[in-house]
Design a protein around this motif. Structure first.
Motif, PDB file in Angstrom:
ATOM      1  N   ILE A  44      30.552 -12.041 -43.216  1.00  0.00           N
ATOM      2  CA  ILE A  44      31.050 -12.105 -41.847  1.00  0.00           C
ATOM      3  C   ILE A  44      32.465 -11.532 -41.817  1.00  0.00           C
ATOM      4  N   ILE A  45      32.700 -10.544 -40.946  1.00  0.00           N
ATOM      5  CA  ILE A  45      34.070 -10.059 -40.726  1.00  0.00           C
ATOM      6  C   ILE A  45      34.816 -11.181 -40.005  1.00  0.00           C
ATOM      7  N   ILE A  46      35.961 -11.571 -40.513  1.00  0.00           N
ATOM      8  CA  ILE A  46      36.671 -12.727 -39.942  1.00  0.00           C
ATOM      9  C   ILE A  46      37.898 -12.353 -39.119  1.00  0.00           C
ATOM     10  N   ASN A  47      38.284 -11.089 -39.109  1.00  0.00           N
ATOM     11  CA  ASN A  47      39.555 -10.737 -38.450  1.00  0.00           C
ATOM     12  C   ASN A  47      39.400  -9.716 -37.320  1.00  0.00           C
ATOM     13  N   THR A 130      30.995 -15.719 -34.482  1.00  0.00           N
ATOM     14  CA  THR A 130      30.930 -14.259 -34.483  1.00  0.00           C
ATOM     15  C   THR A 130      29.621 -13.783 -33.876  1.00  0.00           C
ATOM     16  N   LEU A 131      29.654 -12.552 -33.419  1.00  0.00           N
ATOM     17  CA  LEU A 131      28.438 -11.844 -33.043  1.00  0.00           C
ATOM     18  C   LEU A 131      28.216 -10.805 -34.122  1.00  0.00           C
ATOM     19  N   GLY A 132      27.073 -10.877 -34.785  1.00  0.00           N
ATOM     20  CA  GLY A 132      26.761  -9.937 -35.843  1.00  0.00           C
ATOM     21  C   GLY A 132      27.283 -10.360 -37.201  1.00  0.00           C
ATOM     22  N   CYS A 133      26.852  -9.609 -38.199  1.00  0.00           N
ATOM     23  CA  CYS A 133      27.279  -9.844 -39.572  1.00  0.00           C
ATOM     24  C   CYS A 133      27.292  -8.502 -40.304  1.00  0.00           C
ATOM     25  N   ALA A 134      27.672  -8.535 -41.543  1.00  0.00           N
ATOM     26  CA  ALA A 134      27.669  -7.340 -42.390  1.00  0.00           C
ATOM     27  C   ALA A 134      26.628  -7.556 -43.487  1.00  0.00           C
ATOM     28  N   GLY A 135      25.897  -6.508 -43.819  1.00  0.00           N
ATOM     29  CA  GLY A 135      24.872  -6.647 -44.843  1.00  0.00           C
ATOM     30  C   GLY A 135      24.804  -5.436 -45.756  1.00  0.00           C
TER      31      GLY A 135
END
Length: 190
Positions: A44-47, A130-135
């Motif tokens: 998850i991008i946190i910033n 968050t909306l979305g994630c990184a994979g």
């Protein structure tokens, strides 16, 4: 080239984008890795605030907010994968049936029940919606790390939950003792 049978998981680590990373989704980001196995990774991008507040999300979901201070809580862009899906990265003092326990202190949830508890003020002590994630597919993240696209360090709970988003990038690099302003975009490339 010999095959390494030992696998280092970077679960519960930060990925800090390097200056030369030229992908608009990940430029100047800090990602918290929730899962990392030989099959791939998810984080998850946190910033990256999404310019959306919790009140807007609650209205969209027809949810009443019982705690006024929660209404202005920012929603973040968690990454380009499943961008319409909500994820809640949170402290493990409160978990739900579908929560993924990343560590004893950090969990990830994606349920409407979790959002309702947050709206009612009965959610976890600290959270980031968050909306979305990184994979990443199998081997993809490892290749990016080998190419010096990411700095990797152990996650810090204070940086994760209690540092303002505009300061998280610098705070995460300080966990490593690095001043990113002094790094050349060409580092690691010769």
């Amino acid at each position: 080239m010999t095959m390494n049978t030992f696998f280092d998981s970077f679960k519960n680590h930060f990925l800090i984008s390097m200056p030369h990373l030229n992908d608009p989704h990940f430029e100047h980001t800090v990602i918290y890795l929730c899962e990392h196995t030989k099959e791939g990774a998810m984080g998850i991008i946190i910033n990256r605030p999404a310019n959306v507040e919790f009140s807007e999300l609650a209205t969209h979901l027809d949810m009443q907010i019982d705690q006024p201070q929660i209404a202005a809580e920012p929603i973040y862009n968690g990454g380009p994968v499943e961008a319409e899906r909500g994820f809640i990265l949170h402290t493990s003092d409160k978990v739900w049936d579908n929560s993924l326990r990343v560590t004893d202190e950090v969990s990830l949830s994606a349920s409407l029940e979790a959002l309702q508890d947050i709206a009612q003020g009965t959610g976890p002590e600290a959270f980031r919606i968050t909306l979305g994630c990184a994979g990443w597919d199998a081997g993809q993240l490892e290749a990016e790390i080998t190419s010096n696209d990411w700095l990797v360090c152990e996650a810090d709970l204070d940086v994760l939950f209690h540092t303002p988003s505009d300061m998280q990038f610098t705070a995460a690099t300080q966990v490593l003792g690095i001043d990113m302003a002094r790094l050349s975009p060409d580092i690691g490339h010769g």
